[in-house]
Design a protein around this motif. Structure first.
Motif, PDB file in Angstrom:
ATOM      1  N   ALA A 176      -7.366   0.237  -7.890  1.00  0.00           N
ATOM      2  CA  ALA A 176      -7.159   1.416  -7.049  1.00  0.00           C
ATOM      3  C   ALA A 176      -8.521   2.096  -6.923  1.00  0.00           C
ATOM      4  O   ALA A 176      -9.211   2.303  -7.911  1.00  0.00           O
ATOM      5  CB  ALA A 176      -6.155   2.385  -7.669  1.00  0.00           C
TER       6      ALA A 176
ATOM      7  N   PHE B 238      -5.680   0.194  -2.414  1.00  0.00           N
ATOM      8  CA  PHE B 238      -5.184  -0.597  -3.542  1.00  0.00           C
ATOM      9  C   PHE B 238      -5.421  -2.073  -3.297  1.00  0.00           C
ATOM     10  O   PHE B 238      -5.374  -2.544  -2.165  1.00  0.00           O
ATOM     11  CB  PHE B 238      -3.688  -0.381  -3.740  1.00  0.00           C
ATOM     12  CG  PHE B 238      -3.293   1.042  -3.983  1.00  0.00           C
ATOM     13  CD1 PHE B 238      -3.422   1.615  -5.242  1.00  0.00           C
ATOM     14  CD2 PHE B 238      -2.811   1.821  -2.944  1.00  0.00           C
ATOM     15  CE1 PHE B 238      -3.070   2.933  -5.460  1.00  0.00           C
ATOM     16  CE2 PHE B 238      -2.448   3.144  -3.154  1.00  0.00           C
ATOM     17  CZ  PHE B 238      -2.581   3.698  -4.406  1.00  0.00           C
TER      18      PHE B 238
ATOM     19  N   THR C 224      -8.971   0.065   0.957  1.00  0.00           N
ATOM     20  CA  THR C 224      -8.068  -1.048   0.696  1.00  0.00           C
ATOM     21  C   THR C 224      -8.837  -2.358   0.692  1.00  0.00           C
ATOM     22  O   THR C 224      -8.649  -3.200  -0.200  1.00  0.00           O
ATOM     23  CB  THR C 224      -6.945  -1.081   1.749  1.00  0.00           C
ATOM     24  OG1 THR C 224      -6.184   0.124   1.624  1.00  0.00           O
ATOM     25  CG2 THR C 224      -6.045  -2.285   1.582  1.00  0.00           C
TER      26      THR C 224
ATOM     27  N   ALA D  57     -10.902  -2.526  -2.510  1.00  0.00           N
ATOM     28  CA  ALA D  57     -10.036  -2.735  -3.677  1.00  0.00           C
ATOM     29  C   ALA D  57      -9.501  -4.164  -3.709  1.00  0.00           C
ATOM     30  O   ALA D  57      -9.485  -4.812  -4.766  1.00  0.00           O
ATOM     31  CB  ALA D  57      -8.882  -1.735  -3.666  1.00  0.00           C
TER      32      ALA D  57
ATOM     33  N   GLN E 205       0.832  -1.210   0.000  1.00  0.00           N
ATOM     34  CA  GLN E 205       0.000   0.000   0.000  1.00  0.00           C
ATOM     35  C   GLN E 205       0.867   1.261   0.000  1.00  0.00           C
ATOM     36  O   GLN E 205       0.595   2.207  -0.731  1.00  0.00           O
ATOM     37  CB  GLN E 205      -0.930   0.018   1.225  1.00  0.00           C
ATOM     38  CG  GLN E 205      -1.968  -1.075   1.241  1.00  0.00           C
ATOM     39  CD  GLN E 205      -3.038  -0.901   0.178  1.00  0.00           C
ATOM     40  OE1 GLN E 205      -3.512   0.190  -0.083  1.00  0.00           O
ATOM     41  NE2 GLN E 205      -3.426  -2.001  -0.440  1.00  0.00           N
TER      42      GLN E 205
ATOM     43  N   TRP F 124      -5.177  -5.648 -10.764  1.00  0.00           N
ATOM     44  CA  TRP F 124      -4.897  -4.479  -9.923  1.00  0.00           C
ATOM     45  C   TRP F 124      -6.146  -3.619  -9.799  1.00  0.00           C
ATOM     46  O   TRP F 124      -6.871  -3.436 -10.782  1.00  0.00           O
ATOM     47  CB  TRP F 124      -3.807  -3.630 -10.562  1.00  0.00           C
ATOM     48  CG  TRP F 124      -2.492  -4.315 -10.742  1.00  0.00           C
ATOM     49  CD1 TRP F 124      -2.144  -5.146 -11.769  1.00  0.00           C
ATOM     50  CD2 TRP F 124      -1.360  -4.238  -9.886  1.00  0.00           C
ATOM     51  NE1 TRP F 124      -0.848  -5.573 -11.591  1.00  0.00           N
ATOM     52  CE2 TRP F 124      -0.342  -5.018 -10.456  1.00  0.00           C
ATOM     53  CE3 TRP F 124      -1.097  -3.538  -8.701  1.00  0.00           C
ATOM     54  CZ2 TRP F 124       0.909  -5.147  -9.869  1.00  0.00           C
ATOM     55  CZ3 TRP F 124       0.147  -3.672  -8.126  1.00  0.00           C
ATOM     56  CH2 TRP F 124       1.143  -4.479  -8.706  1.00  0.00           C
TER      57      TRP F 124
ATOM     58  N   VAL G  42       1.654   7.061  -6.549  1.00  0.00           N
ATOM     59  CA  VAL G  42       0.521   7.909  -6.921  1.00  0.00           C
ATOM     60  C   VAL G  42       0.792   9.342  -6.478  1.00  0.00           C
ATOM     61  O   VAL G  42       0.557  10.296  -7.235  1.00  0.00           O
ATOM     62  CB  VAL G  42      -0.801   7.385  -6.315  1.00  0.00           C
ATOM     63  CG1 VAL G  42      -1.910   8.437  -6.386  1.00  0.00           C
ATOM     64  CG2 VAL G  42      -1.241   6.126  -7.041  1.00  0.00           C
TER      65      VAL G  42
ATOM     66  N   LEU H 142       2.561   1.847  -3.495  1.00  0.00           N
ATOM     67  CA  LEU H 142       1.609   2.384  -4.466  1.00  0.00           C
ATOM     68  C   LEU H 142       1.212   3.819  -4.117  1.00  0.00           C
ATOM     69  O   LEU H 142       1.142   4.680  -4.996  1.00  0.00           O
ATOM     70  CB  LEU H 142       0.377   1.486  -4.561  1.00  0.00           C
ATOM     71  CG  LEU H 142       0.604   0.209  -5.361  1.00  0.00           C
ATOM     72  CD1 LEU H 142      -0.460  -0.827  -5.049  1.00  0.00           C
ATOM     73  CD2 LEU H 142       0.663   0.493  -6.843  1.00  0.00           C
ATOM     74  N   LYS H 143       0.964   4.096  -2.836  1.00  0.00           N
ATOM     75  CA  LYS H 143       0.616   5.463  -2.416  1.00  0.00           C
ATOM     76  C   LYS H 143       1.739   6.431  -2.768  1.00  0.00           C
ATOM     77  O   LYS H 143       1.495   7.517  -3.296  1.00  0.00           O
ATOM     78  CB  LYS H 143       0.331   5.512  -0.921  1.00  0.00           C
ATOM     79  CG  LYS H 143      -0.042   6.917  -0.432  1.00  0.00           C
ATOM     80  CD  LYS H 143      -0.137   6.989   1.069  1.00  0.00           C
ATOM     81  CE  LYS H 143       1.259   7.175   1.608  1.00  0.00           C
ATOM     82  NZ  LYS H 143       1.325   7.511   3.016  1.00  0.00           N
TER      83      LYS H 143
ATOM     84  N   VAL I   4      -7.231   6.772  -0.786  1.00  0.00           N
ATOM     85  CA  VAL I   4      -7.052   5.721  -1.779  1.00  0.00           C
ATOM     86  C   VAL I   4      -6.896   4.377  -1.078  1.00  0.00           C
ATOM     87  O   VAL I   4      -6.495   4.320   0.090  1.00  0.00           O
ATOM     88  CB  VAL I   4      -5.824   6.019  -2.690  1.00  0.00           C
ATOM     89  CG1 VAL I   4      -4.514   5.941  -1.911  1.00  0.00           C
ATOM     90  CG2 VAL I   4      -5.795   5.124  -3.914  1.00  0.00           C
TER      91      VAL I   4
END
Length: 180
Positions: A174, A165, A87, A90, A61, A172, A68, A64-65, A163
Motif C-alpha cells: 500500500a 494497492f 496503484t 504498488a 482496489q 502486499w 482503509v 482495500l480502499k 492510496v
C-alpha cells in the motif's frame, strides 16, 4: 525457501505473527521526511501462499480502499481516494518483491519508494508505504496493518489523501501520499 533481508535504518520492523501455514512478517516505512529507526534488522520470509485472486483490479482496489477508510473513519480522519499512479507503483513493487522472494521496501534495482513513484509519474511529496507477506485476503492484511503501530500510522496519517494497492503471489503493498 528461506531468504534473509537486510533492512535500511529508515524502516520500522513490526510484529511477526504466527499463522497456521507460515509466519507473517510486516514492515512499515514511515513518511519519507521522518527518520523512524536507527539500527538495521535481519528477517526471514517463509512459505508464502498465493490465495487471493486479484483478476478484478478495480474491485480489489475498492475493497482495500473501503477497509482503509473504515479504519480512518474510526480514528476521525478523512477518507483516501485511489490513484492510478500509486496503484501502478504498488503493483509493480509487489510483483518485484514476489520475483525476488523478498519482503522489502527497496526494489530489486535498489530503488526507494520515492524513486519508484517518480517512475510511475508521481511527484515526490509526503509518502508512506506498507508491505506485508502471507495474508490471504484484503480484510486480513488490513487487520494485520491495523495491529502494527507503524502500519497503522501510515493508514491514519491525516496528511495522506491518496492510496494505491498492489498484490502478487502473497506480497502486499500500500502506497500513501498527500494530495497535490
Amino acid at each position: 525457501m528461506n531468504r534473509a533481508l537486510l533492512l535500511d535504518r529508515r524502516i520500522i520492523v513490526r510484529t511477526a505473527v504466527a499463522t497456521t501455514s507460515a509466519i507473517f512478517i510486516a514492515l512499515a516505512a514511515g513518511p519519507v521526511d521522518t527518520e523512524v529507526c536507527c539500527n538495521p534488522y535481519q528477517l526471514i520470509a517463509m512459505n508464502v501462499p498465493d490465495a487471493y485472486d486479484t483478476s478484478d483490479t478495480a474491485d480489489f482496489q475498492e475493497t482495500l480502499k473501503h477497509l482503509v477508510n473504515k479504519v480512518r473513519k474510526e480514528q476521525g480522519v478523512r477518507s483516501v481516494s485511489v490513484d492510478a499512479r500509486l496503484t501502478k507503483a504498488a503493483q509493480l513493487h509487489s510483483r518485484d518483491m514476489a520475483a525476488m522472494n523478498s519482503l522489502t521496501h527497496f526494489g530489486s534495482d535498489g530503488s526507494t519508494l520515492g524513486q519508484r513513484l517518480s517512475r510511475s509519474g508521481f511527484k515526490r511529496r509526503s509518502v508512506g508505504e506498507n508491505v506485508a507477506l502471507n495474508q490471504t485476503s484484503p480484510r486480513e492484511v488490513i487487520e494485520a496493518w491495523s495491529s502494527s503501530p507503524g502500519h497503522l500510522e501510515n493508514m491514519i496519517n491525516p496528511r495522506f489523501a491518496q492510496v494505491g494497492f498492489g498484490f502478487d503471489d502473497g506480497y502486499w503493498t500500500a502506497v500513501f501520499t498527500s494530495s497535490n
